[in-house]
Design a protein around this motif. Structure first.
Motif, mmCIF file in Angstrom:
data_model
loop_
_atom_site.group_PDB
_atom_site.id
_atom_site.type_symbol
_atom_site.label_atom_id
_atom_site.label_comp_id
_atom_site.label_asym_id
_atom_site.label_seq_id
_atom_site.Cartn_x
_atom_site.Cartn_y
_atom_site.Cartn_z
ATOM 1 N N THR A 42 0.807 -1.232 0.000
ATOM 2 C CA THR A 42 0.000 0.000 0.000
ATOM 3 C C THR A 42 0.834 1.273 0.000
ATOM 4 O O THR A 42 0.283 2.366 -0.029
ATOM 5 C CB THR A 42 -0.916 0.042 1.246
ATOM 6 O OG1 THR A 42 -0.086 0.205 2.406
ATOM 7 C CG2 THR A 42 -1.729 -1.233 1.389
ATOM 8 N N THR A 43 2.167 1.150 0.085
ATOM 9 C CA THR A 43 3.006 2.357 0.151
ATOM 10 C C THR A 43 3.669 2.602 -1.191
ATOM 11 O O THR A 43 4.162 1.669 -1.833
ATOM 12 C CB THR A 43 4.104 2.210 1.223
ATOM 13 O OG1 THR A 43 4.947 1.109 0.870
ATOM 14 C CG2 THR A 43 3.506 1.980 2.603
ATOM 15 N N SER A 44 3.700 3.848 -1.602
ATOM 16 C CA SER A 44 4.369 4.198 -2.853
ATOM 17 C C SER A 44 5.865 4.378 -2.582
ATOM 18 O O SER A 44 6.259 4.872 -1.532
ATOM 19 C CB SER A 44 3.767 5.505 -3.375
ATOM 20 O OG SER A 44 4.753 6.344 -3.903
ATOM 21 N N PRO A 45 6.713 3.986 -3.543
ATOM 22 C CA PRO A 45 8.150 4.206 -3.335
ATOM 23 C C PRO A 45 8.484 5.688 -3.159
ATOM 24 O O PRO A 45 9.422 6.021 -2.439
ATOM 25 C CB PRO A 45 8.795 3.620 -4.594
ATOM 26 C CG PRO A 45 7.694 3.399 -5.576
ATOM 27 C CD PRO A 45 6.437 3.272 -4.796
ATOM 28 N N LEU A 46 7.695 6.559 -3.779
ATOM 29 C CA LEU A 46 7.956 8.000 -3.622
ATOM 30 C C LEU A 46 7.691 8.429 -2.184
ATOM 31 O O LEU A 46 8.481 9.154 -1.582
ATOM 32 C CB LEU A 46 7.101 8.809 -4.598
ATOM 33 C CG LEU A 46 7.336 8.505 -6.083
ATOM 34 C CD1 LEU A 46 6.409 9.358 -6.942
ATOM 35 C CD2 LEU A 46 8.793 8.732 -6.466
ATOM 36 N N GLU A 47 6.571 7.958 -1.617
ATOM 37 C CA GLU A 47 6.266 8.265 -0.212
ATOM 38 C C GLU A 47 7.348 7.726 0.710
ATOM 39 O O GLU A 47 7.653 8.306 1.753
ATOM 40 C CB GLU A 47 4.939 7.616 0.199
ATOM 41 C CG GLU A 47 3.707 8.182 -0.480
ATOM 42 C CD GLU A 47 2.469 7.336 -0.192
ATOM 43 O OE1 GLU A 47 1.372 7.854 -0.412
ATOM 44 O OE2 GLU A 47 2.596 6.166 0.248
ATOM 45 N N ALA A 48 7.928 6.587 0.328
ATOM 46 C CA ALA A 48 8.909 5.910 1.185
ATOM 47 C C ALA A 48 10.311 6.495 1.046
ATOM 48 O O ALA A 48 11.259 5.964 1.618
ATOM 49 C CB ALA A 48 8.935 4.415 0.859
ATOM 50 N N GLY A 49 10.444 7.574 0.283
ATOM 51 C CA GLY A 49 11.782 8.161 0.105
ATOM 52 C C GLY A 49 12.631 7.392 -0.882
ATOM 53 O O GLY A 49 13.848 7.518 -0.908
ATOM 54 N N LEU A 50 11.957 6.559 -1.709
ATOM 55 C CA LEU A 50 12.692 5.760 -2.685
ATOM 56 C C LEU A 50 12.557 6.341 -4.095
ATOM 57 O O LEU A 50 12.608 5.623 -5.080
ATOM 58 C CB LEU A 50 12.206 4.301 -2.648
ATOM 59 C CG LEU A 50 12.410 3.593 -1.306
ATOM 60 C CD1 LEU A 50 11.846 2.171 -1.348
ATOM 61 C CD2 LEU A 50 13.896 3.545 -0.930
#
Lengths: 130, 369
Positions: free
Chosen positions: B253-261
């Motif tokens: 459910t997490t976007s890589p952009l949200e995750a700092g990736l």
């Protein structure tokens, strides 16, 4: 596994040592400290409070996990072990190295010492953890 | 529960064992703090044989990898490795992984070969996912069951290992690898990669060679104080670096952009799974961000504890937390609404009936020398 025969134990892995009359010391067992691993902080925010048996009197933080501390018997929390307290010696690793001695956690005044008879003796605790 | 080729060794060494991703794995040997320190200042060895390895080979192997991963695999030369993730179709993450571009000595004319290294808990999910996405001229093989993996990490790793191989470890650049003989075992892949921030290598070999390699590493590393390290310290080491752990900090459910990736999400490489969603997120701005925070007090934040603003309103959740052995204080990561993501922002972490102050900080928490 060190389980002294002169202490009483709970299923939550606390021990109680009755000092004289209604005064007792409480800590966690050798088994408990070994399961928790490196202990980094002990939070006791109930000093001066009167608590019931099984109430939470504090929290132990190990590197990997957090564990609540439960009152083995009803009583008033008189003091926290200064040697492990943040405001004192600040050395919670004493619980790892000497769980039944230098690593005791709180001193309490029991309000219903009769509850001691509900606790486990060393043999029963040994059976619980083996 | 499955064993790695080294499970019996760990038990004989007195390790505290626990089930992890279906494997009986060592959590710690002498204590997390001591093992953590050993990796930060010396050299330690992790058995991470539970991790999964897939080979993708064929004329369109690169096309498959480009479609299923977010980083740009076309930039890889033979001998390069890359951190990447597998986006799903809804802007979330199936898994994070390493992509290795392998030598082509066993390939037919015009073919390329890649190794994908995935999390143990996700082997089956990833395998099914990548196969479903494989509409290309690419053949997939799951070599997880016959492949062992050791991570030898720490500033003394090069010195401890160099006598065991002809590969030039000292000059092996970060995120590159070589294949060769190691401790007498042939066809071993050694990469300058890891999950600790303290440098070192990861060594892939056939299961039947792993015990021999483990023993040789401890013999060669004796003078450098080499120690076995469990999964407990693996977690404290990665968390001090702010590295995401799948299942905690990133998931479906997490976007890589949200995750700092964002740095492994190459929107210019061409279309890949969920690239449209990521482009839109980038244009419109992110609603939440994964941040690091220091506790202002000593309690240790844990997975799923609520994060509040200073007025006590919910703004997110803790995804990982630990006591950081190198810093001797508690650290955590979690998602917060974007307006609270700036370093220096004061937040509250809810510990049952207590709310304790914390401060958002830049990652990594700790920079090893």
């Amino acid at each position: 596994m060190n389980i002294p025969s002169d202490l009483k134990y709970t299923k939550d892995h606390e021990w109680v040592r009755v000092e004289n009359g209604d005064i007792a010391y409480v800590g966690i067992t050798d088994f408990a400290q070994s399961e928790l691993g490196d202990i980094v902080y002990v939070d006791v925010d109930t000093v001066g409070e009167e608590l019931n048996q099984h109430d939470v009197f504090g929290t132990v933080e190990a590197v990997k996990t957090t564990s609540d501390l439960f009152m083995p018997v009803s009583g008033k929390v008189l003091e926290m072990n200064e040697a492990i307290s943040e405001d004192g010696g600040d050395d919670p690793t004493l619980i790892n190295s000497d769980p039944y001695g230098e690593g005791w956690i709180v001193k309490i005044q029991m309000t219903n010492p009769g509850e001691l008879s509900e606790l486990l003796d060393a043999g029963a605790y040994q059976a619980l953890v083996s | 529960m499955k064993n790695t080729p080294l499970t019996e060794k760990h038990i004989a060494l007195g390790a505290k064992m626990a089930e992890f991703a279906g494997y009986n794995m060592p959590i710690s040997y002498t204590g997390i703090r001591e093992e953590h320190q050993c990796v930060r200042t010396g050299v330690g060895v992790f058995d991470v044989s539970h991790m999964g390895e897939f080979i993708a080979k064929g004329k369109e192997a690169l096309d498959l990898v480009q479609k299923v991963t977010s980083n740009d695999a076309s930039r890889l030369n033979i001998g390069d490795a890359q951190y990447s993730c597998l986006p799903n179709h809804n802007g979330g993450i199936v898994d994070d992984l390493l992509v290795y571009r392998l030598p082509e000595d066993k390939c037919a004319e015009g073919e390329q070969a890649f190794m994908l290294v995935v999390n143990a808990a996700n082997i089956e999910k990833d395998w099914n996912w990548i196969n479903r996405e494989n509409t290309f001229d690419a053949r997939l093989t799951d070599i997880s069951e016959e492949t062992g993996l050791l991570a030898v990490q720490g500033p003394k790793a090069t010195d401890a290992l160099q006598s065991l191989t002809d590969l030039d470890l000292k000059n092996m650049k970060y995120y590159t690898f070589g294949k060769g003989t190691f401790a007498g075992a042939e066809n071993v892949l050694i990469s300058a990669t890891g999950y600790t921030g303290s440098g070192g290598f990861e060594i892939y070999a056939r299961n039947e060679d792993i015990v021999k390699i483990w023993d040789a590493i401890f013999e060669a590393g004796k003078d450098y104080g080499i120690q076995p390290i469990g999964l407990g310290a693996r977690d404290t080491l990665r968390l001090e670096m702010g590295y995401a752990l799948y299942g905690n900090d990133i998931d479906d459910t997490t976007s890589p952009l949200e995750a700092g990736l964002g740095w492994i999400t190459k929107l210019k490489k061409g279309d890949f799974n969920s690239s449209d969603i990521f482009k839109k997120q980038k244009e419109e701005g992110l609603k939440r961000r994964l941040v690091g925070f220091f506790m202002d007090e000593r309690r240790v934040p844990r997975h799923d504890y609520p994060i509040l603003n200073e007025s006590g309103e919910s703004i997110g959740k803790v995804t990982s937390g630990t006591h950081a052995p190198s810093l001797d204080k508690p650290i955590g990561m979690g998602y917060v609404k974007t307006e609270f993501a700036k370093p220096g922002t004061k937040i509250l972490i809810e510990f049952g009936r207590k709310q304790l102050p914390a401060t958002v900080t830049k990652l990594p928490f700790y920079k090893p020398e």
